[in-house]
Design an enzyme around this catalytic site. Structure first.
Site, PDB file in Angstrom:
ATOM      1  N   TYR A  40       0.920  -1.278   0.112  1.00 48.23           N
ATOM      2  CA  TYR A  40       0.005   0.068   0.072  1.00 48.23           C
ATOM      3  C   TYR A  40       1.010   1.195   0.057  1.00 48.23           C
ATOM      4  CZ  TYR A  40      -4.004  -3.242   1.348  1.00 48.23           C
ATOM      5  OH  TYR A  40      -4.930  -4.127   1.420  1.00 48.23           O
TER       6      TYR A  40
ATOM      7  N   GLY B 269     -17.744   0.934  -2.843  1.00 53.12           N
ATOM      8  CA  GLY B 269     -18.540   2.066  -2.615  1.00 53.12           C
ATOM      9  C   GLY B 269     -19.922   2.019  -3.113  1.00 53.12           C
TER      10      GLY B 269
END
Length: 306
Positions: free
Chosen positions: A51, A205
């Protein structure tokens, strides 16, 4: 907040996914989100060396400071950092863990996870190297991510044969819109006594409630930045609308349904979701509070696959 077990670890049922740190969020904003999570009762922070090429781990380490003992710190290795830092060879595992420990500013990792299956390395070698880390006190528990049922089963058999540490968790994608783990993985986790940790619980989302059927995506949203809905997302929006109506007819939000439905699964230990603001952290924590009836669980499941 309620807690559940991952091996010997006790974790909050809502975890914080830290893939936004160093990407969407700078260090200051990342630290604010971490502190908001700790203050809200979240104890599981989940990241990975890949990440933001290590910046997520660095930001977490600086955010925790003296609060390290308040959290269960989970990270992952194995996906390519570059051409040489990748995979699950024992030599690289030993290097990767030292790199993560340094970036995180800690001398142990609570849950160390293989980020993806490496077909070039035998399971015995992977488990043996990870067992060495456990015995050395650098890692408390080990897990895997993005494994298949067969790969999890083989790894558990290897651990039993070797008498080594075994995977106590499996982290794969799972949501009301992505149901692949129901085709064997949840049952396999129950069989071997491993916890399941779903990532992308909000289906990138779509289950937050901000996207509506027949409406353009909100300005500034991830979908808007990518130019609108793709074919898969458009097909899913009809199911999202049905799920929204289902939740609101019972006095709840779509976000609450997304979290709370996953937590009706006994093998699910913690629902990992990212956040870019303290307000999102608070919303995620609140979302886990709906205790669905068995009828509601089944009805939501039916609505999600139509």
């Amino acid at each position: 907040m309620d807690t559940r077990s991952i091996g010997s670890l006790r974790v909050s049922v809502v975890g914080l996914g830290c893939n936004n740190f160093g990407n969407k969020l700078d260090e200051r904003a990342s630290i604010e989100v971490v502190h908001a999570a700790l203050d809200a009762g979240i104890t599981l922070l989940d990241t990975a060396d890949i990440y933001a090429k290590g910046r997520s781990e660095e930001f977490i380490g600086r955010a925790l400071g003296t609060r390290r003992n308040e959290v269960i710190l989970a990270t992952k290795f194995g996906k390519p950092m570059d051409e040489t830092r990748r995979g699950s060879h024992p030599d690289y595992i030993r290097r990767a863990v030292e790199d993560s420990l340094r970036r995180l500013g800690t001398d142990y990792i609570d849950l160390y996870q293989v980020h993806e299956f490496d077909e070039a390395v035998p399971a015995d070698d992977v488990l043996g190297a990870l067992d060495d880390l456990v015995r050395a006190g650098k890692v408390r528990e080990i897990g895997c991510s993005n494994y298949t049922v067969a790969q999890v089963r083989d790894a558990d058999a290897s651990a039993k044969k070797l008498g080594s540490a075994r995977f106590v968790s499996v982290q794969n994608e799972y949501s009301l819109l992505e149901r692949e783990p129901e085709r064997g993985m949840l049952d396999e986790c129950a069989r071997i006594g491993a916890a399941f940790v779903p990532y992308y619980p909000l289906a990138a989302g779509l289950l937050t409630g901000k996207y509506r059927l027949g409406e353009a995506p909100p300005a500034g949203s991830k979908v808007a930045r990518k130019g609108g809905f793709d074919d898969v997302q458009r097909a899913r929006l009809a199911r999202v609308e049905e799920l929204r109506v289902f939740a609101e007819s019972r006095g709840h939000t779509l976000l609450e349904l997304a979290f709370s439905w996953l937590l009706t699964k006994p093998v699910v230990a913690s629902v990992i979701a990212g956040a870019t603001t303290p307000a999102q952290v608070a919303a995620n924590v609140r979302a886990a509070g709906w205790k669905l009836s068995e009828d509601e669980v089944r009805a939501a499941a039916r609505a999600s696959v139509r």
